[in-house]
Design an enzyme around this catalytic site. Sequence first.
Site, PDB file in Angstrom:
ATOM      1  N   ASP A  13       0.935  -1.249   0.057  1.00  0.00           N
ATOM      2  CA  ASP A  13      -0.184  -0.112  -0.131  1.00  0.00           C
ATOM      3  C   ASP A  13       0.873   1.124  -0.080  1.00  0.00           C
ATOM      4  O   ASP A  13       2.077   1.217   0.278  1.00  0.00           O
ATOM      5  CB  ASP A  13      -0.742  -0.151   1.202  1.00  0.00           C
ATOM      6  N   ASP A  15      -0.429   4.833   1.121  1.00  0.00           N
ATOM      7  CA  ASP A  15      -0.537   5.961   2.306  1.00  0.00           C
ATOM      8  C   ASP A  15      -0.386   5.156   3.329  1.00  0.00           C
ATOM      9  O   ASP A  15      -1.134   4.247   3.598  1.00  0.00           O
ATOM     10  CB  ASP A  15      -1.902   6.500   1.980  1.00  0.00           C
TER      11      ASP A  15
END
Length: 277
Positions: A13, A15
Amino acid sequence: MAERKPITSWLTDMDGVLIHEGTPIPGADAFIKRLRDSGLPFLVLTNNSIYTARDLHARLKRMGLDVPVENIWTSALATAQFLDDQRPGGTAYVIGEAGLTTALHDIGYVLTDHDPDYVVLGETRTYSFEALTKAIRLINAGARFICTNPDETGPSAEGPLPATGSVAALITKATGKDPYFAGKPNPLMMRTGLNAIGAHSETSAMIGDRMDTDVLAGLEAGMQTFLVLTGLTTVADIDRYPFGPSHVVESIADLVDLIDLPDQADQAEKPAPAERG
């Protein structure tokens, strides 16, 4: 528990794992460099559909993270792939930004508000009452309802913002129709991403900061999962869920040495973080 195969491809991922509010998380640059030096296939994923992969490449590079365009996979790209598989050359009424509209244009979709096959809802900072009203009427008239991702809120410097999942709930309430979400935690996003880089779930790992999207998506796609504590999830949060990550680490910096360079010994011989009991 069966012994896991060595990790030969990585999904992470963005963020909360690599960056936080526009600032790189310590160790993110070393992790990306190590991945690129290793030659292993990898993807940086995001449920945010606002930006194109090219936009994200430029934004990350300004922060010192050099991620090639082809190594970025967004919920908009996953949505476009899904629609191309379902109805090639279809039509859609779209609420979203360039990341989504570009992805749909690239698969040959026509964007229209006249009897579209689909209403596609993505992330935008300018949801309008007029656009939502049109979406509701088109869905009531028979258009299928698709959303890029189910995230209810998104981060900002000022605090949480309403995101696609919250707006989708409004449309569902008005139409009685639930959307199909293409992004995390739908394992579809992970599987289409793995296919894009020629990787297999058995030898892949997913890194994320959220239990309800990143870890769940990786688990359901059959991958090892690493939860980092630099984002939204704390150690105390983990036991609230009926499932757990394969490993919990403080940050992405703790995973750099798990990536084998070409001249290193087989990864299977390298100690990994302890499995959760």
